[in-house]
Design an enzyme around this catalytic site. Sequence first.
Site, PDB file in Angstrom:
ATOM      1  N   ARG A 110       0.813  -1.211   0.000  1.00 42.74           N
ATOM      2  CA  ARG A 110       0.000   0.000   0.000  1.00 42.74           C
ATOM      3  C   ARG A 110       0.851   1.268   0.000  1.00 42.74           C
ATOM      4  NH1 ARG A 110      -4.725  -1.489   4.500  1.00 42.74           N
ATOM      5  NH2 ARG A 110      -5.354  -3.492   3.567  1.00 42.74           N
ATOM      6  N   CYS A 168      17.712  -4.117  12.589  1.00 37.54           N
ATOM      7  CA  CYS A 168      16.600  -3.265  13.021  1.00 37.54           C
ATOM      8  C   CYS A 168      17.045  -1.979  13.705  1.00 37.54           C
ATOM      9  CB  CYS A 168      15.678  -4.048  13.944  1.00 37.54           C
ATOM     10  SG  CYS A 168      14.941  -5.489  13.149  1.00 37.54           S
ATOM     11  N   GLY A 180      12.857 -12.844   6.639  1.00 33.47           N
ATOM     12  CA  GLY A 180      13.635 -14.007   6.248  1.00 33.47           C
ATOM     13  C   GLY A 180      14.966 -13.594   5.653  1.00 33.47           C
ATOM     14  N   CYS A 234       3.296  -9.475  18.238  1.00 31.84           N
ATOM     15  CA  CYS A 234       4.408  -9.395  17.286  1.00 31.84           C
ATOM     16  C   CYS A 234       4.199  -8.188  16.378  1.00 31.84           C
ATOM     17  CB  CYS A 234       4.469 -10.656  16.429  1.00 31.84           C
ATOM     18  SG  CYS A 234       4.466 -12.210  17.362  1.00 31.84           S
ATOM     19  N   CYS A 235       5.239  -7.414  16.147  1.00 28.24           N
ATOM     20  CA  CYS A 235       5.095  -6.238  15.291  1.00 28.24           C
ATOM     21  C   CYS A 235       4.884  -6.667  13.838  1.00 28.24           C
ATOM     22  CB  CYS A 235       6.309  -5.319  15.407  1.00 28.24           C
ATOM     23  SG  CYS A 235       7.827  -5.966  14.676  1.00 28.24           S
TER      24      CYS A 235
END
Length: 397
Positions: free
Chosen positions: A20, A82, A118, A213-214
């Site tokens: 999106r 992250c 992944g 979980c984000c």
Amino acid sequence: MTNTVHVAGVGMIPFTKPGRSGTYADMGESAAAAALVDAGIDYTLVEQAYVGYVYGDSTSGQAALYGLGQTGIPIVNVNNNCSTGSSALWLARQAVENGVVECALALGFEQMVPGALGSVYSDRPSPMARQESLRDELQGTDPSSPMAAQFFGGAGQAYVDEFGIDPAIFAEISVKARKHAANNPNAVFRELLTVEQVLGSPTIYGPLTRFQCCPPTCGAAAAVICTPEFAAKHGVNADVIVRAQSLTTDTASTFESRDMRQVIGYDMAAAAANNVYEAAGIGPEDIHVVELHDCFTTNEFLTYEALGLTPTGTAEKFIRDGDNTYGGRVVTNPSGGLLSKGHPLGATGLAQCAELVWQLRGQADARQVDGVNLALQHNLGLGGACVVTLYQKVDAR
């Protein structure tokens, strides 16, 4: 001599679900442009740029910033899992603080795909091979469960096993995240949840359910930083400074402790926080607003103690007493955090920066925490790196 580092401007775009969003280049350009508008300066005044992303080809940073102009400045592409966005900010801060430049830009973005994270490359060793091997020794591996959930779920279970708490307490963090995100127009998930809904969602691994979980997310955020002289010369809002900052990586304790909590970065976080507290001459008791890395509820829970916000073994009470939200001792993740705002990996650290700058300026609208002069940021990447940053209002004493 070193310079005081001012946060001249911040910007971010609303985070969205994969499929999106615009392209990474469009998102990055928009966030950088917003930070420049906030600073009230033109891109031609930026002398260096550090651009963070995890999933993307080399020189994607140039592709994003060339939309603002081709000025010939150094553009450095950054990938630290992250903690990438905060690592880009760390590099920009060093350049300004040490007088290499007067003005630098840190930008982070991520264009993600649906589903769990992944590995991209299957023809070479994993950079997390040491952590994965130890995880397998300590708890085995579950091919049907996402890799990150096995790490952070296992760490949460290790805490449950030691302190005998009810793992249902983790669900309270998701409920709190949604309450905070309801006031954040940039967040992906703004609908309220109950504890029952969180616990009733599908189990992912150990104590973690889906709503703990984000989500994979697309988005971008940026910050412009500068010296006091630059701010004065160009009429920049210089109300917020980077008071202290620390980037840490794994030490031997990550592997020698044989504890999943250390494997996912507890000691990295504690060391970075202690470095920041010592450099600033403050303690965790002086902190009343924090944006921390809640990729999973269990990590937020553990980070309360790693940052010293509550003593070891008391995080459950910290939550039960309401000390992690408005009206309590420390408002954690007023933005909604990664759990509700979303986690576009390269953008996360700079989105945290933006939220805390808005808090210190008094521009956080319905999310505003009253009377804050200091704000703490924690951004963690497995593999590993952790960045802790302390921001301060310039007129705060």
